[in-house]
Design a protein around this motif. Sequence first.
Motif: not given
Length: 325
Positions: A58-74
């Motif tokens: 998807l090319g999202l520069p903030f993907l790692s931040e989302m992955a660290n913030r959310y559970t797998v389901d979120e």
Amino acid sequence: MTQLVYTVCSISQIPFALALGEDLQKYEPNTQFVIGLADRLPSDLPAIAFPIVAADELGLPFLSEMANRYTVDELTRSLKPYFASFLAKKYQANKIIFLESQTQLFQSLSKTWEILNEYDIVLSPNITQQRNPKHPINEPSFLNAGLYNAGFWGYKPSTQAESFLTYWKERTKEKGYFDFCHGFGAEQLWLNFIPIFQENVYIQSEIGVHYHPYNWVENPLTMDEKGNYVIAQSFPLQILQWQNLSLATQKGYFKNQIGVSESTLKTLKKLQNVYLSNLKKYTGFNSFVPSMGKIEQKASKNFLSTAIEKGCLKMIDWIEEFEVQ
């Protein structure tokens, strides 16, 4: 230009997505189906019959931040609008429908495709009738869970739809988590505002179109003399969305379904057993563990609590079998 149906799932949920893809091949043979993976794509993933797009594409520069913030389901939920924009461009789709991976089709999506000829956005309501205040899932429950179901919705590329997706993406980027006490219901709660903020939105509330745990209590499910599943005696079942099914245990408890008719629960139980049994053919995925998103840690239990829990689960099994057979 093409019609596109897509889903988003974690790596452990791929078998559900594959079953959905087979349903689409049967009822929507001319529709493109794509699996959005809320994870990285393993090099040793078994061969899949449908296109699969990993989150890092998807090319999202903030993907790692989302992955660290959310559970797998979120994380899986929050990436839905991002995959929508990406896949629409990648496949030059003129109409797009999202379906949750734990979904079964029983007929084509022709009605929704037709609606998208005129409307830019299609949403499905969680509730269509006044609910008994004493019911476990009553009207106040939807003030937290959301008025519309994020397991089924659609749009066609347009100025209105782009505004809708932009709004949704901005919210799920940082506020796509579950925290009912503070008014956050993951990605779904934000859909409440779409009919207010956007024009040309259609609420597809027709009986039988989208049958899910929130509206089982409203309309009974039966089988007619021809062997077809119908809602409220005469409306054909189109989409059946399950919730919280487990491939490991082959279970899916019907929580908080007080008020659902006994015959409906019996029919649903049989459908669920067949559905889960058919998923056993998708082998080779049970060893994969999500690499993106936080895995919720269960608190350790002592011998006594473990024994009590096992006893309770056995009792639940017995009660379910007693009530629905």
